[in-house]
Design a protein around this motif. Structure first.
Motif, PDB file in Angstrom:
ATOM      1  N   ARG A 128       0.824  -1.217  -0.014  1.00 43.06           N
ATOM      2  CA  ARG A 128      -0.072   0.392  -0.022  1.00 43.06           C
ATOM      3  C   ARG A 128       1.074   1.387  -0.003  1.00 43.06           C
ATOM      4  NH1 ARG A 128      -3.635  -3.295   4.110  1.00 43.06           N
ATOM      5  NH2 ARG A 128      -4.837  -4.362   3.156  1.00 43.06           N
ATOM      6  N   MET A 129       1.938   1.358   0.240  1.00 47.18           N
ATOM      7  CA  MET A 129       2.939   2.531   0.470  1.00 47.18           C
ATOM      8  C   MET A 129       3.306   2.468  -1.049  1.00 47.18           C
ATOM      9  SD  MET A 129       4.996   2.981   3.323  1.00 47.18           S
ATOM     10  CE  MET A 129       6.540   3.132   3.561  1.00 47.18           C
ATOM     11  N   ARG A 130       3.380   1.945  -2.066  1.00 42.52           N
ATOM     12  CA  ARG A 130       3.935   1.648  -3.543  1.00 42.52           C
ATOM     13  C   ARG A 130       2.662   2.403  -4.677  1.00 42.52           C
ATOM     14  NH1 ARG A 130       7.645  -2.760  -5.233  1.00 42.52           N
ATOM     15  NH2 ARG A 130       8.086  -1.598  -6.637  1.00 42.52           N
ATOM     16  N   LEU A 131       1.026   1.863  -3.747  1.00 41.57           N
ATOM     17  CA  LEU A 131       0.050   2.102  -4.592  1.00 41.57           C
ATOM     18  C   LEU A 131      -1.335   2.938  -3.733  1.00 41.57           C
ATOM     19  CD1 LEU A 131       0.761  -1.245  -4.886  1.00 41.57           C
ATOM     20  CD2 LEU A 131      -1.205  -0.515  -6.975  1.00 41.57           C
ATOM     21  N   SER A 132      -1.547   3.929  -4.779  1.00 44.94           N
ATOM     22  CA  SER A 132      -2.791   4.760  -3.147  1.00 44.94           C
ATOM     23  C   SER A 132      -4.250   4.921  -4.137  1.00 44.94           C
ATOM     24  CB  SER A 132      -2.129   6.147  -3.228  1.00 44.94           C
ATOM     25  OG  SER A 132      -1.326   6.458  -2.556  1.00 44.94           O
ATOM     26  N   MET A 133      -5.218   4.624  -3.395  1.00 48.20           N
ATOM     27  CA  MET A 133      -6.300   4.455  -4.265  1.00 48.20           C
ATOM     28  C   MET A 133      -7.241   5.935  -3.760  1.00 48.20           C
ATOM     29  SD  MET A 133      -8.747   1.665  -5.425  1.00 48.20           S
ATOM     30  CE  MET A 133      -8.871   0.350  -4.409  1.00 48.20           C
ATOM     31  N   VAL A 134      -7.355   5.925  -4.570  1.00 51.18           N
ATOM     32  CA  VAL A 134      -8.420   7.552  -4.730  1.00 51.18           C
ATOM     33  C   VAL A 134     -10.131   7.005  -5.362  1.00 51.18           C
ATOM     34  CG1 VAL A 134      -9.170   9.408  -5.765  1.00 51.18           C
ATOM     35  CG2 VAL A 134      -7.184   9.063  -5.196  1.00 51.18           C
ATOM     36  N   PHE A 135     -11.170   7.235  -4.044  1.00 50.49           N
ATOM     37  CA  PHE A 135     -12.607   6.334  -4.425  1.00 50.49           C
ATOM     38  C   PHE A 135     -13.496   7.563  -4.684  1.00 50.49           C
ATOM     39  CE2 PHE A 135     -10.229   4.396   0.070  1.00 50.49           C
ATOM     40  CZ  PHE A 135     -10.560   3.196  -0.917  1.00 50.49           C
ATOM     41  N   GLN A 136     -14.758   6.394  -4.991  1.00 51.43           N
ATOM     42  CA  GLN A 136     -15.936   7.074  -6.025  1.00 51.43           C
ATOM     43  C   GLN A 136     -16.237   8.683  -4.993  1.00 51.43           C
ATOM     44  OE1 GLN A 136     -19.203   4.555  -6.212  1.00 51.43           O
ATOM     45  NE2 GLN A 136     -20.206   6.131  -7.247  1.00 51.43           N
ATOM     46  N   LYS A 137     -16.733   8.251  -3.560  1.00 51.77           N
ATOM     47  CA  LYS A 137     -17.049  10.071  -3.207  1.00 51.77           C
ATOM     48  C   LYS A 137     -15.598  10.446  -2.059  1.00 51.77           C
ATOM     49  CE  LYS A 137     -20.006  10.279  -0.352  1.00 51.77           C
ATOM     50  NZ  LYS A 137     -21.738  10.366   0.869  1.00 51.77           N
ATOM     51  N   PRO A 138     -15.425  11.218  -2.234  1.00 53.62           N
ATOM     52  CA  PRO A 138     -14.687  11.979  -1.361  1.00 53.62           C
ATOM     53  C   PRO A 138     -14.777  12.045  -0.216  1.00 53.62           C
ATOM     54  CG  PRO A 138     -15.558  13.773  -2.616  1.00 53.62           C
ATOM     55  CD  PRO A 138     -16.496  12.374  -3.083  1.00 53.62           C
ATOM     56  N   ASN A 139     -13.231  11.544   0.389  1.00 50.24           N
ATOM     57  CA  ASN A 139     -13.293  10.874   1.826  1.00 50.24           C
ATOM     58  C   ASN A 139     -12.072  11.661   2.617  1.00 50.24           C
ATOM     59  OD1 ASN A 139     -11.583   9.274   0.378  1.00 50.24           O
ATOM     60  ND2 ASN A 139     -11.924   7.229   1.547  1.00 50.24           N
ATOM     61  N   PRO A 140     -12.170  13.132   3.219  1.00 52.75           N
ATOM     62  CA  PRO A 140     -11.264  13.315   3.519  1.00 52.75           C
ATOM     63  C   PRO A 140     -11.604  12.953   4.878  1.00 52.75           C
ATOM     64  CG  PRO A 140     -12.504  15.063   2.860  1.00 52.75           C
ATOM     65  CD  PRO A 140     -13.501  14.291   2.160  1.00 52.75           C
ATOM     66  N   PHE A 141     -10.469  13.341   5.789  1.00 53.64           N
ATOM     67  CA  PHE A 141     -10.425  12.236   7.325  1.00 53.64           C
ATOM     68  C   PHE A 141     -10.522  14.487   7.783  1.00 53.64           C
ATOM     69  CE2 PHE A 141      -6.222  10.190   6.134  1.00 53.64           C
ATOM     70  CZ  PHE A 141      -7.161   8.686   5.796  1.00 53.64           C
ATOM     71  N   PRO A 142     -11.901  14.001   9.410  1.00 55.04           N
ATOM     72  CA  PRO A 142     -11.961  14.824  10.090  1.00 55.04           C
ATOM     73  C   PRO A 142     -11.054  15.969  10.453  1.00 55.04           C
ATOM     74  CG  PRO A 142     -12.742  13.006  11.330  1.00 55.04           C
ATOM     75  CD  PRO A 142     -11.681  12.931   9.624  1.00 55.04           C
ATOM     76  N   LYS A 143     -10.329  16.261   9.824  1.00 55.62           N
ATOM     77  CA  LYS A 143      -9.083  17.087  10.864  1.00 55.62           C
ATOM     78  C   LYS A 143      -9.158  17.869   8.924  1.00 55.62           C
ATOM     79  CE  LYS A 143      -6.687  12.595  11.020  1.00 55.62           C
ATOM     80  NZ  LYS A 143      -5.873  12.635  12.297  1.00 55.62           N
ATOM     81  N   THR A 144      -7.277  18.543   9.179  1.00 53.61           N
ATOM     82  CA  THR A 144      -7.260  20.036   8.374  1.00 53.61           C
ATOM     83  C   THR A 144      -6.809  19.296   7.011  1.00 53.61           C
ATOM     84  OG1 THR A 144      -4.772  20.603   9.288  1.00 53.61           O
ATOM     85  CG2 THR A 144      -6.675  21.520  11.049  1.00 53.61           C
TER      86      THR A 144
END
Ligand SMILES: Nc1ncnc2c1ncn2[C@@H]1O[C@H](COP(=O)(O)OP(=O)(O)OP(=O)(O)O)[C@@H](O)[C@H]1O
Ligand SMILES: [Mg+2]
Lengths: 237, 263
Positions: free
Chosen positions: B96-112
């Motif tokens: 997972r360090m070598r590949l990153s996934m972006v999903f259908q619905k934006p899923n930001p963390f509850p952070k800045t």
């Protein structure tokens, strides 16, 4: 090609509409060319105006079919064979329109020839024969388009050489007439224009046949010799 | 078509799926998939709902490992080191360090905004403020978001628009400098303008990463991808240059699907 239907019935009928209008336009152009050749043979001025009037109908078909194609592209974003059909049809329409222009050119020359007093050149039969060949090529090309038959299209393309041979034959004979009697030069030049227009009509018929191959097989056989055409279509088969 | 396409043999491979089967318990969702993923190219996966596009994508980052009963057969080799990333001896975290996934619905963390992008770096032990700031800016620039957020990095990520949130997720995915980016319908929740900006971004990103994208939007596949794979009920039906698939597909099933006909 298999003709399964689209999920959208409207899309099916739009594509069918385009195809049938091209065939109708082809029929009109075919009649126009026949009339033009008839003018050349007989000098019948009635038919000359017929050819000119038909020109307006042909132009209207061109505008109409282009408009239909643009709508289909905008609304459906056609892909694969649908895309190739739209592209191929648009090009065929241009060829048909140009054929109409050539028919007009033939009648203009026919008028000059028949209005001129002076020695005639007895090449009516030869010119007629090449004209009939060109019309037959057009009719077959339209038929190949209607049936989406690439094998027939290939035959049409290879037989285009016949019209070219006829054209060179007429040219040779005209040169002989001009050398023997310089008073025939004006008429001879006009006949050359007619023969050339017929030869161009044959070329346009060949172009339409090439579009049939593109639509069905997805191979572009324009500007390829016979050998390359074979291998290109083998690859696409 | 406009440019002559290079010979496939001459293109560098980033990954290769070979005889890949996948099972959710007893249910076989992928069947003998053989598929090349070319380096720094965009490959689109298309096919009807349920054909296995997401399942295939998730194999790449070993997301299926999270559930017992899921089973892989065959391999996905990652190049240049030619490691089989499905191999049990390979640590999924490493993968997972070598590949990153972006999903259908934006899923930001509850952070800045800043912490969203810095997250993956922190997980990897990067804590020096200067380095974090540099990497976060670089990732936000690469995701075409920097200019819009540079003055509000300490705002909460949820305050961004949907399209901005998706670009933030892309920035987050890019921050750790992955070799492959995996997108699962990344624009299906976005409006046409936000979609266009993500598509433009994907085209720019392929200069630096290899991209695999699942999309239901055929025109999107045609617009952004170099290669297209058409899948049907767990099988790869046709793979080829996107131009070829959309102009002259070889398989009648592919043709039926992309022209919107009954198969
Ligand atoms: N967790 C699961 N457990 C069991 N079966 C699953 C699971 N997830 C997916 N499947 C099944 O696997 C098949 C492939 O699903 P997948 O989600 O990969 O399809 P997809 O091509 O991504 O579809 P969509 O376009 O609808 O997202 C489907 O038949 C689905 O029902
Ligand atoms: Mg899915």
């Amino acid at each position: 090609m298999p003709h399964s239907e689209h999920f959208s019935k409207q899309y099916d009928s739009d594509l069918e509409d385009v195809r049938s209008r091209v065939l109708q336009m082809g029929g009109v152009v075919e009649a126009q060319i026949l009339a033009a050749i008839e003018c050349f043979s007989s000098g019948d001025t009635e038919r000359m105006t017929e050819v000119t009037d038909t020109e307006l109908r042909v132009n209207a078909y061109e505008v109409d079919i282009d408009d239909l194609c643009v709508h289909i592209v905008a609304r459906r974003q056609p892909a694969a064979r649908d895309l190739r059909l739209i592209m191929g049809v648009s090009k065929a329409v241009t060829d048909l329109e140009r054929m109409g222009d050539e028919a007009e050119k033939i009648t203009r020359m026919a008028r000059l020839i028949h209005e001129r007093k002076g020695p005639q050149i007895p090449l009516q039969a030869e010119v007629r024969r090449s004209g009939d060949l060109a019309v037959a090529q057009l009719r077959r090309a339209l038929d190949a388009m209607a049936r989406l038959d690439p094998d027939e299209a290939e035959r049409i393309i290879s037989e285009d050489a016949l019209i070219d041979t006829e054209f060179r034959g007429i040219l040779r004979q005209l040169i002989t007439f001009m050398m023997e009697d310089p008073r025939t030069i004006s008429t001879a030049l006009e006949i050359i224009w007619v023969a050339k227009a017929i030869e161009r009509i044959g070329d346009h018929a060949k172009n339409i046949a090439e579009q049939v191959i593109y639509i069905v097989r997805g191979t572009d056989v324009r500007h390829t010799g016979k050998e390359r055409r074979r291998s290109a279509t083998d690859e696409g088969a | 078509m406009a440019e002559p396409k290079p010979d496939l043999d001459t293109l560098p491979l980033k990954a290769q799926a070979s005889a890949l089967d996948f099972y959710y318990g007893d249910f076989q969702a992928l069947k003998k998939i053989d598929m090349p993923i070319y380096e720094k190219r965009v490959t689109a996966l298309i096919g009807p709902s349920g054909c296995g596009k997401s399942t295939f994508l998730r194999c790449f980052n070993r997301m299926h490992d999270l559930y017992p009963g899921n089973r892989y057969v065959g391999e996905i080799s990652l190049h240049p080191d030619n490691v089989n990333l499905l191999d049990k001896s390979v640590d999924p975290i490493e993968v997972r360090m070598r590949l990153s996934m972006v999903f259908q619905k934006p899923n930001p963390f509850p952070k800045t905004i800043f912490e969203n992008v810095a997250y993956g770096l922190r997980v990897r032990g990067v804590n020096r403020r200067a380095i974090l700031e540099e990497k976060v800016e670089e990732a936000l620039r690469a995701a075409a978001l920097w200019n819009e957020v540079k003055d509000r990095l300490q705002d909460m990520a949820f305050n961004l628009s949907g399209g901005q949130q998706q670009r933030l997720c892309i920035a987050r995915a890019l921050a750790t400098e992955p070799e492959i980016l995996l997108f699962d319908e990344p624009t299906s929740a976005l409006d046409p303008i936000a979609t266009a900006s993500i598509e433009e971004l994907i085209t720019e990103l392929k200069q630096r990463v290899t991209i695999l994208i699942v999309t239901h939007n055929m025109q999107q596949a045609a617009r952004v991808s170099d290669f297209t794979a058409y899948m049907y009920i767990g099988e790869l039906v046709e793979f080829g240059w996107t131009d070829d698939i959309f102009i002259k597909p070889k398989n009648p099933q592919t043709e039926a699907y992309i022209t919107g006909r009954f198969g």
